[in-house]
Design a protein around this motif. Sequence first.
Motif, short mmCIF file in Angstrom:
data_model
loop_
_atom_site.label_atom_id
_atom_site.label_comp_id
_atom_site.label_asym_id
_atom_site.label_seq_id
_atom_site.Cartn_x
_atom_site.Cartn_y
_atom_site.Cartn_z
N THR A 158 -4.29 2.41 -1.34
CA THR A 158 -3.54 3.60 -0.87
C THR A 158 -3.42 3.75 0.58
O THR A 158 -4.48 3.44 1.32
CB THR A 158 -3.68 5.00 -1.72
OG1 THR A 158 -5.07 5.35 -1.29
CG2 THR A 158 -3.66 4.82 -3.18
N SER A 171 0.76 4.20 -2.98
CA SER A 171 0.75 5.69 -2.96
C SER A 171 1.91 6.41 -3.41
O SER A 171 1.84 7.40 -4.12
CB SER A 171 0.65 6.23 -1.23
OG SER A 171 -0.62 5.58 -0.90
N THR A 221 3.40 7.24 7.63
CA THR A 221 2.61 8.00 6.40
C THR A 221 3.07 9.33 6.26
O THR A 221 3.29 9.86 5.23
CB THR A 221 1.32 7.69 6.36
OG1 THR A 221 0.88 6.53 6.21
CG2 THR A 221 0.37 8.60 5.29
N GLN A 248 0.86 -1.16 -0.11
CA GLN A 248 -0.11 0.08 -0.02
C GLN A 248 1.00 1.24 -0.03
O GLN A 248 0.33 2.20 -0.69
CB GLN A 248 -1.01 -0.10 1.05
CG GLN A 248 -2.10 -0.99 1.02
CD GLN A 248 -2.51 -1.38 2.49
OE1 GLN A 248 -2.02 -0.91 3.37
NE2 GLN A 248 -3.51 -2.31 2.53
N TRP A 283 -0.92 12.20 -2.38
CA TRP A 283 -0.58 11.25 -1.29
C TRP A 283 -1.90 11.17 -0.19
O TRP A 283 -2.01 10.09 0.28
CB TRP A 283 0.47 11.95 -0.53
CG TRP A 283 1.19 11.02 0.34
CD1 TRP A 283 0.92 11.07 1.80
CD2 TRP A 283 2.23 10.15 0.19
NE1 TRP A 283 1.86 10.23 2.41
CE2 TRP A 283 2.52 9.44 1.62
CE3 TRP A 283 2.89 9.51 -0.72
CZ2 TRP A 283 3.39 8.44 1.84
CZ3 TRP A 283 3.61 8.20 -0.58
CH2 TRP A 283 3.95 7.84 0.72
#
Length: 276
Positions: A223, A71, A250, A67, A206
Amino acid sequence: MSRRVKLALYALLCVLCVPFVFPTWWMVTSSVKPISDIFAFPPALIPSRFDFSTYSRVFELQPFGQQYLNSLYIAAVVTAGTMAVAAMAGYAFARIRFPGQNLLFLVVLVGLLIPSEVTIVPLFQLFHAAGLTDTHWPLILVPILGAPGVLATFIMRQFFITLPGELEEAARVDGLGRFGTFRKVALPLARPALGAVAIFTFLHSWNLYLEPIVFLSTPSKFTLPQALTQFVDAYGSPLWNVQLSAATMTALPILVVFVLAQRQFIEGLAHTGLKG
């Protein structure tokens, strides 16, 4: 400005930055806290006990590595595509005169006024008819041709308007055509504006959330914003420390990129406002 005034100004700025820094600090420190300590009041600035096992659980509960790559490559493709389309469209609107130019540009700008929630249903029907649902194509095409692309085109147009006309005249004297002038003269000078476009486009892609939850259904194709909502226990309650660990992984790379590139971002936006 005296030294005392500078110290007072720095102290004031430090106080004012607390509301912006504290949520990030709380997220990072809470990612290594036991769940019972996350919502303690008053919140502890330093965890009493560090538990880094939550970071490994992120990869156990979800295909988080895949994932993350999803992204990353989607944001990179969207950024490159938006820069290419916006640079050419912005140059055309700024430097090429054609009938209906201002009206067409106004129609393009209307795209900024339409909320994405209004167009998501017809977009889903369009991509579903084309067999592109549960693929990454909608997450690539929609930002490039949608509102982020329109904003990027506006920024590039505003920058190209500021370029002196003598540069194009000199390029024509040297035998360059329209595309050659764009590629060899205008585009190299547009690096500050391109830098600003690249940063905000990458951040937008993003952080994209609505489109992934509409178009994607396979976890390995998710994502990061969509993946963050999937860290729940058997009863559907959030695993807060695991979620915060995933959120930290993230957010921190993007914060680093923005801090390193903020000067170019501000410079690019400043250049676009020199001339309307």
